[in-house]
Design a protein around this motif. Structure first.
Motif, mmCIF file in Angstrom:
data_model
loop_
_atom_site.group_PDB
_atom_site.id
_atom_site.type_symbol
_atom_site.label_atom_id
_atom_site.label_comp_id
_atom_site.label_asym_id
_atom_site.label_seq_id
_atom_site.Cartn_x
_atom_site.Cartn_y
_atom_site.Cartn_z
ATOM 1 N N GLN A 165 9.334 15.099 -20.868
ATOM 2 C CA GLN A 165 9.323 15.002 -19.406
ATOM 3 C C GLN A 165 7.957 14.475 -18.954
ATOM 4 N N LEU A 166 7.984 13.674 -17.902
ATOM 5 C CA LEU A 166 6.753 13.094 -17.367
ATOM 6 C C LEU A 166 6.673 13.332 -15.873
ATOM 7 N N PHE A 167 5.538 13.827 -15.407
ATOM 8 C CA PHE A 167 5.210 13.914 -13.988
ATOM 9 C C PHE A 167 4.064 12.940 -13.739
ATOM 10 N N ALA A 168 4.285 11.930 -12.906
ATOM 11 C CA ALA A 168 3.293 10.864 -12.735
ATOM 12 C C ALA A 168 3.122 10.520 -11.257
ATOM 13 N N MET A 169 2.045 9.810 -10.965
ATOM 14 C CA MET A 169 1.774 9.323 -9.609
ATOM 15 C C MET A 169 1.216 7.910 -9.690
ATOM 16 N N GLN A 170 1.962 6.942 -9.166
ATOM 17 C CA GLN A 170 1.463 5.573 -9.061
ATOM 18 C C GLN A 170 0.843 5.348 -7.684
ATOM 19 N N PHE A 171 -0.040 4.342 -7.595
ATOM 20 C CA PHE A 171 -0.564 3.925 -6.297
ATOM 21 C C PHE A 171 -0.687 2.412 -6.268
ATOM 22 N N ARG A 172 -0.614 1.866 -5.086
ATOM 23 C CA ARG A 172 -0.881 0.457 -4.835
ATOM 24 C C ARG A 172 -1.647 0.344 -3.530
ATOM 25 N N LEU A 173 -2.715 -0.449 -3.544
ATOM 26 C CA LEU A 173 -3.559 -0.610 -2.366
ATOM 27 C C LEU A 173 -3.732 -2.100 -2.088
ATOM 28 N N ALA A 174 -3.219 -2.568 -0.969
ATOM 29 C CA ALA A 174 -3.391 -3.962 -0.579
ATOM 30 C C ALA A 174 -4.812 -4.155 -0.057
ATOM 31 N N LEU A 175 -5.607 -4.929 -0.789
ATOM 32 C CA LEU A 175 -6.996 -5.157 -0.413
ATOM 33 C C LEU A 175 -7.138 -6.322 0.553
ATOM 34 N N THR A 176 -6.277 -7.325 0.408
ATOM 35 C CA THR A 176 -6.184 -8.454 1.331
ATOM 36 C C THR A 176 -4.690 -8.715 1.542
ATOM 37 N N ASP A 177 -4.371 -9.794 2.249
ATOM 38 C CA ASP A 177 -2.955 -10.100 2.440
ATOM 39 C C ASP A 177 -2.307 -10.655 1.174
ATOM 40 N N ARG A 178 -3.092 -10.888 0.115
ATOM 41 C CA ARG A 178 -2.546 -11.401 -1.145
ATOM 42 C C ARG A 178 -2.914 -10.550 -2.365
ATOM 43 N N LYS B 43 0.153 3.916 -14.419
ATOM 44 C CA LYS B 43 0.439 4.941 -15.425
ATOM 45 C C LYS B 43 -0.611 6.037 -15.348
ATOM 46 N N ASP B 44 -0.137 7.262 -15.249
ATOM 47 C CA ASP B 44 -0.975 8.447 -15.339
ATOM 48 C C ASP B 44 -0.026 9.635 -15.455
ATOM 49 N N GLY B 45 -0.514 10.837 -15.273
ATOM 50 C CA GLY B 45 0.368 11.989 -15.212
ATOM 51 C C GLY B 45 0.311 12.874 -16.437
ATOM 52 N N TYR B 46 1.255 13.806 -16.486
ATOM 53 C CA TYR B 46 1.290 14.821 -17.527
ATOM 54 C C TYR B 46 2.624 14.769 -18.253
ATOM 55 N N VAL B 47 2.581 14.763 -19.579
ATOM 56 C CA VAL B 47 3.775 14.705 -20.417
ATOM 57 C C VAL B 47 4.039 16.092 -20.994
ATOM 58 N N ILE B 48 5.275 16.564 -20.847
ATOM 59 C CA ILE B 48 5.699 17.839 -21.429
ATOM 60 C C ILE B 48 6.561 17.536 -22.643
ATOM 61 N N ASP B 49 6.169 18.049 -23.780
ATOM 62 C CA ASP B 49 6.859 17.770 -25.036
ATOM 63 C C ASP B 49 7.893 18.838 -25.353
ATOM 64 N N ASN B 50 9.148 18.410 -25.429
ATOM 65 C CA ASN B 50 10.231 19.266 -25.917
ATOM 66 C C ASN B 50 10.962 18.562 -27.053
ATOM 67 N N THR C 211 0.865 -1.168 0.000
ATOM 68 C CA THR C 211 0.000 0.000 0.000
ATOM 69 C C THR C 211 0.905 1.221 0.000
ATOM 70 N N GLU C 212 0.853 2.011 -1.085
ATOM 71 C CA GLU C 212 1.812 3.101 -1.225
ATOM 72 C C GLU C 212 1.356 4.123 -2.256
ATOM 73 N N LEU C 213 1.946 5.310 -2.157
ATOM 74 C CA LEU C 213 1.865 6.339 -3.191
ATOM 75 C C LEU C 213 3.285 6.570 -3.696
ATOM 76 N N ARG C 214 3.420 6.745 -5.035
ATOM 77 C CA ARG C 214 4.747 6.846 -5.630
ATOM 78 C C ARG C 214 4.774 7.940 -6.701
ATOM 79 N N PRO C 215 5.153 9.168 -6.343
ATOM 80 C CA PRO C 215 5.363 10.192 -7.364
ATOM 81 C C PRO C 215 6.635 9.899 -8.160
ATOM 82 N N ILE C 216 6.577 10.140 -9.470
ATOM 83 C CA ILE C 216 7.685 9.826 -10.379
ATOM 84 C C ILE C 216 7.919 11.017 -11.309
ATOM 85 N N PHE C 217 9.195 11.328 -11.536
ATOM 86 C CA PHE C 217 9.575 12.305 -12.549
ATOM 87 C C PHE C 217 10.564 11.659 -13.501
#
Length: 345
Positions: free
Chosen positions: A125-138, A145-152, A98-104
């Protein structure tokens, strides 16, 4: 070991008198003793004590207690592992988390693309945020994948892609094998990329795509080293407009201090099938894009990275990695720098 002589009741008192989560970190049961004793299968680090049982007796506030009824904490008995960074959309951690993970990500594009040496260059460039949620012990819900892409980008890509929102990709992961004594993990799952991003960013193409994967990990050197490996099959719903790929990712890390890891990883992408309609650039888009190329079938891209992670506690880690291609075929990568932070429950 001295810790194995502590009774379940006294272990509960020890954890809960001073806040369970803090005690688990400070006495180091989960991070060192757990995997070389029977504590994981008794009452020290197993969720039956540390993560749900004893700690619900009064050392958690009502908000956290309510959260535990819906979302499970991350698996405590594999806290010595770190998460992979290469091909982060498809290389899934085998643990139940169970976590939040910002990524650049800053991604450099080659000066020319494909066998036709089409002029390109520049960066994305990519600014993204992943998540994981443990619903049970397995079982866990994952958003990768999500976020905003900056095109250069420059050259041909400059006219093909523009800044905008990435598609959203989510799915389920199930832990198939969890051996706390040998430090072995194996999980499987799938994700679905929802075509709801910006069309000008080459997202929202076709009817989305599935990624089916298996991912595993093994503890080495009494928890001072680890290997992870995953294999996945990326299958578009509409194969006329997107390519089909298989992917194999690998990770090796060494713990050099109590808080610092060094790691190296590689990623192999093989294009199984062209799109029926699309561009003839001779490149497929690596992991962030699916360019719908009509001339990439049979191509292989291998990239490699080196990096480091700082992990002062089980709740937080941060990493940086530098990635570059090993094959003559570069697809759309000249090199890439990835930074992330993980806030874990």
């Amino acid at each position: 070991m001295a810790t194995t002589s502590i009774s379940a009741a006294s272990a509960g008192d020890l954890f809960c008198d001073n806040a369970c989560a803090d005690q688990c970190d400070s006495i180091d049961l989960c991070e060192s003793s757990c995997f070389d004793s029977e504590c994981c299968d008794s009452n020290f680090c197993d969720p039956s004590c540390c993560d749900s049982g004893c700690c619900d007796l009064g050392c958690l506030d009502s908000i956290t207690a309510s959260l535990r009824k819906v979302i499970q904490p991350s698996d405590r008995c594999f806290d010595d592992f770190i998460s992979p960074m290469i091909d982060f959309v498809h290389f899934e951690d085998p643990r139940n988390l169970t976590e939040l993970r910002p990524i650049f990500v800053t991604h450099q594009v080659p000066d020319t693309l494909g066998p036709g040496n089409i002029p390109a260059g520049g960066s994305l460039q990519l600014f993204a945020m992943q998540f994981r949620l443990a619903l049970t012990d397995r079982l866990s819900l994952i958003g990768v994948k999500d976020g905003y892409v900056i095109d250069n980008s420059e050259g041909a890509l400059d006219g093909l892609i523009a800044s905008g929102w990435a598609d959203i990709t989510a799915g389920l992961k199930y832990n198939l094998l969890r051996n706390t004594q040998t430090g072995t993990l194996l999980s499987g799952g799938f994700t679905y990329e929802i075509p709801m991003g910006s069309e000008q960013t080459l997202q929202s193409i076709g009817d989305g795509q599935f990624n089916f994967f298996v991912t595993g990990g093994q503890r080495l050197a009494n928890g001072n080293a680890h290997i992870l490996s995953s294999f996945g099959w990326q299958l578009p719903v509409d194969q006329e407009v997107q390519t089909t790929t298989v992917r194999w990712n690998n990770h090796f890390d060494v713990k050099v201090t109590d808080t610092v890891y060094l790691f190296t990883e590689n990623s192999w992408t093989h294009w199984v099938k062209d799109a029926d309609v699309g561009s003839a650039f001779g490149v497929g888009g690596q992991d962030l894009l699916n360019l719908g190329a009509t001339d990439v079938e049979g191509n292989n891209l291998v990239t490699h990275n080196v990096g480091t992670r700082y992990k002062p506690s089980r709740r937080f880690e941060a990493g940086v990695a530098y990635e570059f291609p090993l094959t003559e075929f570069k697809d759309i990568i000249e090199d890439r720098v990835t930074l992330d932070m993980i806030f874990r429950y």
